[in-house]
Design an enzyme around this catalytic site. Structure first.
Site, PDB file in Angstrom:
ATOM      1  N   SER A 147       0.834  -1.192   0.000  1.00 28.92           N
ATOM      2  CA  SER A 147       0.000   0.000   0.000  1.00 28.92           C
ATOM      3  C   SER A 147       0.876   1.251   0.000  1.00 28.92           C
ATOM      4  CB  SER A 147      -0.973  -0.049   1.182  1.00 28.92           C
ATOM      5  OG  SER A 147      -2.005   0.891   1.033  1.00 28.92           O
ATOM      6  N   ASP A 243      -9.522  -4.137  -6.121  1.00 28.39           N
ATOM      7  CA  ASP A 243      -9.087  -3.198  -5.078  1.00 28.39           C
ATOM      8  C   ASP A 243      -9.950  -1.945  -5.107  1.00 28.39           C
ATOM      9  OD1 ASP A 243      -7.619  -1.359  -3.419  1.00 28.39           O
ATOM     10  OD2 ASP A 243      -5.817  -2.557  -3.747  1.00 28.39           O
ATOM     11  N   HIS A 275      -8.242  -4.560  -1.458  1.00 29.80           N
ATOM     12  CA  HIS A 275      -7.060  -4.060  -0.762  1.00 29.80           C
ATOM     13  C   HIS A 275      -6.766  -4.949   0.445  1.00 29.80           C
ATOM     14  CE1 HIS A 275      -4.281  -0.716  -0.821  1.00 29.80           C
ATOM     15  NE2 HIS A 275      -4.398  -0.534   0.480  1.00 29.80           N
TER      16      HIS A 275
END
Length: 307
Positions: A147, A243, A275
């Protein structure tokens, strides 16, 4: 007349020479040096790192530097993500023969970009100074981030520098899990109305210190997909096809930019993954980790992938 006071004694200790802490044994076959200071920014908290090592090592170890996620606003160096914790990822990497270095960096509530790159650059002298004590080979270093940490790892791997121009760590490869890659294109990559580049309250704006639309040059400088050159190391980019926080198009953009420069890149869209690997089975999540470990092994052994 009394001698002038030696004000240099008021300065912080040098992290390059501080004694290392005693090793913990958090898991079988693993040593952990926890909370080691590596950089003390002026007037701010000391930045620390954890070092995971195999209990026994036959020779200098290759190094994995793991950069944590958390929207540049939170997160912790000890955590690869909630759905990966049960894998004990750092212990597994150590048992596989790697030294794993997990650093703090200043969050966006402390300093805006590019302070985070300044922090990662300070790993270079620390790794060099500590290699004999730790039994590591800093010349065989791989960056890995998830991330926001994937975003920072990619920038560092691409040689992006901070405000002070300190060189980024020289690395043999980079693993990026679901990282933002082009902050100037998020409005195009999200569904209509989901991201406003003029909003000063987005995580990206908090990182930059202003809305991306108001600081376009800085937004470009903070975009790995726009910083790629032909001299970049190989990349493994894993991104969930579903995502909802960092659109998969961001991973596609990074992969396309790397390919355009002839840089070896293995880009994988993970079906059914949101995610953090939300939506995947435990087995599929483990497959993502195993693929990343295989990549790290290949680049540190000299068997680099081809473009």
């Amino acid at each position: 007349m009394a001698a002038p006071f030696p004000f240099e004694l008021l300065g912080p200790p040098d992290p390059l020479t501080l004694p290392l802490p005693a090793a913990e044994r958090p898991a079988e076959g693993v040593r952990l040096l926890r909370g080691v200071p590596y950089h003390i920014p002026a007037g701010q908290r000391p930045l620390e790192l954890d070092v995971w090592l195999p209990a026994e090592a036959a020779g200098p170890l290759p190094v994995v530097v793991y950069v944590h996620g958390g929207a540049w606003r939170g997160g912790h160096r000890s955590d690869m993500g909630p759905l990966v914790r049960d894998l004990e990822p750092f212990a597994r990497l150590a048992r596989a023969g790697f030294a794993v270095v997990c650093p703090d960096y200043r969050l966006s509530g402390e300093e805006v970009f590019p302070a985070q790159l300044d922090d990662l650059a300070r790993l270079t002298p620390w790794l060099a100074a500590r290699s004999a004590e730790l039994g590591t080979d800093p010349a065989r270093t791989v960056l890995w981030g998830a991330s926001a940490g994937g975003h920072l790892a990619a920038l560092a791997a691409l040689g992006a520098t901070g405000a002070f121009g300190d060189p980024a760590p020289e690395v043999l490869g980079c693993v990026v899990w679901y990282g933002p890659a082009d902050l100037t294109a998020l409005a195009d990559d999200f569904p209509p109305g989901r991201f406003d580049p003029a909003d000063p309250a987005t995580f990206e704006a908090l990182l930059l210190g202003a809305a991306p639309a108001d600081v376009p040059a800085l937004a470009r400088a903070a975009s790995p997909a726009l910083r790629v050159t032909g001299g970049a190391p190989p990349f493994l980019v894993l991104h969930g096809a579903d995502d909802s926080l960092v659109p998969v198009e961001q991973g596609r953009r990074l992969a396309a930019a790397l390919r355009a420069q002839g840089v070896p890149v293995d880009f994988r869209e993970i079906p059914g993954a949101d995610h953090l690997w939300v939506g995947l089975t435990a087995e599929a999540t483990a497959d993502c980790f195993d693929a990343s470990l295989a990549f790290v092994r290949s680049v540190t052994s000299g068997a680099a992938p081809t473009a």
